[in-house]
Every structure is written in C-alpha cells, then in structure tokens.
Scaffold this motif. Structure first.
Motif, PDB file in Angstrom:
ATOM      1  N   ALA A 196      35.479  63.193  39.581  1.00 57.11           N
ATOM      2  CA  ALA A 196      36.375  62.037  39.686  1.00 57.11           C
ATOM      3  C   ALA A 196      35.666  60.866  40.362  1.00 57.11           C
ATOM      4  O   ALA A 196      35.814  59.714  39.946  1.00 57.11           O
ATOM      5  CB  ALA A 196      37.646  62.411  40.449  1.00 57.11           C
ATOM      6  N   GLN A 197      34.893  61.133  41.405  1.00 58.79           N
ATOM      7  CA  GLN A 197      34.162  60.076  42.103  1.00 58.79           C
ATOM      8  C   GLN A 197      33.145  59.424  41.185  1.00 58.79           C
ATOM      9  O   GLN A 197      33.004  58.198  41.162  1.00 58.79           O
ATOM     10  CB  GLN A 197      33.465  60.626  43.351  1.00 58.79           C
ATOM     11  N   LYS A 198      32.439  60.227  40.404  1.00 60.23           N
ATOM     12  CA  LYS A 198      31.447  59.703  39.467  1.00 60.23           C
ATOM     13  C   LYS A 198      32.124  58.810  38.419  1.00 60.23           C
ATOM     14  O   LYS A 198      31.626  57.734  38.092  1.00 60.23           O
ATOM     15  CB  LYS A 198      30.700  60.858  38.793  1.00 60.23           C
ATOM     16  N   SER A 199      33.252  59.253  37.911  1.00 59.81           N
ATOM     17  CA  SER A 199      33.999  58.481  36.930  1.00 59.81           C
ATOM     18  C   SER A 199      34.480  57.166  37.530  1.00 59.81           C
ATOM     19  O   SER A 199      34.386  56.108  36.905  1.00 59.81           O
ATOM     20  CB  SER A 199      35.185  59.302  36.426  1.00 59.81           C
ATOM     21  N   PHE A 200      34.994  57.211  38.748  1.00 58.49           N
ATOM     22  CA  PHE A 200      35.454  55.999  39.425  1.00 58.49           C
ATOM     23  C   PHE A 200      34.300  55.042  39.674  1.00 58.49           C
ATOM     24  O   PHE A 200      34.424  53.833  39.446  1.00 58.49           O
ATOM     25  CB  PHE A 200      36.142  56.341  40.754  1.00 58.49           C
ATOM     26  N   LEU A 215      33.515  53.268  36.535  1.00 57.26           N
ATOM     27  CA  LEU A 215      34.541  52.273  36.249  1.00 57.26           C
ATOM     28  C   LEU A 215      34.376  51.054  37.144  1.00 57.26           C
ATOM     29  O   LEU A 215      34.372  49.918  36.673  1.00 57.26           O
ATOM     30  CB  LEU A 215      35.930  52.881  36.434  1.00 57.26           C
ATOM     31  N   ALA A 216      34.210  51.276  38.420  1.00 60.71           N
ATOM     32  CA  ALA A 216      34.116  50.179  39.379  1.00 60.71           C
ATOM     33  C   ALA A 216      32.794  49.432  39.273  1.00 60.71           C
ATOM     34  O   ALA A 216      32.732  48.240  39.533  1.00 60.71           O
ATOM     35  CB  ALA A 216      34.286  50.715  40.806  1.00 60.71           C
ATOM     36  N   PRO A 218      38.066  27.732  35.134  1.00 58.69           N
ATOM     37  CA  PRO A 218      36.752  28.371  35.062  1.00 58.69           C
ATOM     38  C   PRO A 218      36.907  29.884  35.233  1.00 58.69           C
ATOM     39  O   PRO A 218      37.728  30.342  36.004  1.00 58.69           O
ATOM     40  CB  PRO A 218      35.978  27.776  36.232  1.00 58.69           C
ATOM     41  N   LEU A 219      36.112  30.643  34.494  1.00 60.68           N
ATOM     42  CA  LEU A 219      36.214  32.097  34.539  1.00 60.68           C
ATOM     43  C   LEU A 219      35.170  32.742  35.418  1.00 60.68           C
ATOM     44  O   LEU A 219      35.275  33.904  35.769  1.00 60.68           O
ATOM     45  CB  LEU A 219      36.091  32.669  33.117  1.00 60.68           C
ATOM     46  N   ARG A 220      34.127  32.019  35.803  1.00 59.31           N
ATOM     47  CA  ARG A 220      33.052  32.592  36.599  1.00 59.31           C
ATOM     48  C   ARG A 220      33.623  33.116  37.927  1.00 59.31           C
ATOM     49  O   ARG A 220      34.333  32.408  38.615  1.00 59.31           O
ATOM     50  CB  ARG A 220      31.982  31.550  36.868  1.00 59.31           C
ATOM     51  N   GLY A 221      33.323  34.371  38.243  1.00 59.48           N
ATOM     52  CA  GLY A 221      33.748  34.965  39.511  1.00 59.48           C
ATOM     53  C   GLY A 221      35.152  35.536  39.495  1.00 59.48           C
ATOM     54  O   GLY A 221      35.645  35.980  40.511  1.00 59.48           O
ATOM     55  N   VAL A 222      35.825  35.541  38.346  1.00 55.92           N
ATOM     56  CA  VAL A 222      37.183  36.064  38.272  1.00 55.92           C
ATOM     57  C   VAL A 222      37.234  37.531  38.673  1.00 55.92           C
ATOM     58  O   VAL A 222      38.095  37.954  39.420  1.00 55.92           O
ATOM     59  CB  VAL A 222      37.777  35.873  36.844  1.00 55.92           C
ATOM     60  N   ALA A 223      36.279  38.336  38.210  1.00 56.91           N
ATOM     61  CA  ALA A 223      36.306  39.788  38.488  1.00 56.91           C
ATOM     62  C   ALA A 223      36.080  40.076  39.960  1.00 56.91           C
ATOM     63  O   ALA A 223      36.531  41.087  40.472  1.00 56.91           O
ATOM     64  CB  ALA A 223      35.251  40.504  37.651  1.00 56.91           C
ATOM     65  N   SER A 224      35.404  39.218  40.677  1.00 56.86           N
ATOM     66  CA  SER A 224      35.150  39.492  42.087  1.00 56.86           C
ATOM     67  C   SER A 224      36.265  38.988  42.975  1.00 56.86           C
ATOM     68  O   SER A 224      36.272  39.218  44.172  1.00 56.86           O
ATOM     69  CB  SER A 224      33.814  38.854  42.525  1.00 56.86           C
ATOM     70  N   ALA A 225      37.247  38.279  42.430  1.00 56.87           N
ATOM     71  CA  ALA A 225      38.357  37.745  43.224  1.00 56.87           C
ATOM     72  C   ALA A 225      39.334  38.822  43.577  1.00 56.87           C
ATOM     73  O   ALA A 225      39.425  39.843  43.051  1.00 56.87           O
ATOM     74  CB  ALA A 225      39.053  36.641  42.443  1.00 56.87           C
TER      75      ALA A 225
END
Length: 92
Positions: A39-43, A46-47, A85-92
């Motif tokens: 499960a940790q490897k899968s997470f 994903l992350a 702007p979409l840059r940095g959306v995933a890190s927000a």
C-alpha cells in the motif's frame, strides 16, 4: 490447558499451545506488514510519479496559454487570457 496442575505433561501442552499461537500471530503480522508495504509503495507512486506526470501536463497547457496570448489572434487570445495560470496548481 491444565497449567496449574503439577503434571509436567500439562505444562508442555501449554507451552506447545503458546508456540502454535505465536507462530500463527507472527505469520499474520508478517502478512499485514507486506500488505502495508504494498500500500505504501502504491501511495508513493500515486503521490510522486502520477503527480509529476499531471504537473507536466499542466505545464504544457500553461505554455500553450502563454504562447497563444502572445499571438495577435484576437478571438483565441481573448478566450485564453481569461483562463487562470495553471503553473503550480498541483503543488497548491
């Protein structure tokens, strides 16, 4: 089990029973530990990997947005300039 009996046979049966149960317990702990590791490897995948791939796609979209805004095409540029702007959306 008759562990309170002075009979050594009963003591040996108790110890044998404990050993059997301990082995079952240990096997289950090992099995659950492996499941947790999976499960940790899968997470982590994903992350990490999946998140990075999505961020790359967002960066490409952002680059297209910037390139289109610099064009003189009024219709397309006006539509895209309304996008955030979409840059940095995933890190927000």
């Amino acid at each position: 089990c008759c562990c309170f009996s002075p009979n050594n046979v009963c003591h040996m049966e108790c110890l044998s029973g404990f050993k059997t149960e301990w082995e079952k317990f240990s096997a289950e702990v090992d099995r659950h530990g492996k499941q947790l590791a999976t499960a940790q490897k899968s997470f982590d995948s994903l992350a990490g990997t999946r998140s990075n791939q999505l961020q790359r796609q967002l960066n490409r979209i952002d680059e297209l947005q910037v390139a289109r805004e610099s064009d003189d095409d009024e219709e397309t540029g006006a539509e895209l300039s309304e996008w955030p702007p979409l840059r940095g959306v995933a890190s927000a």
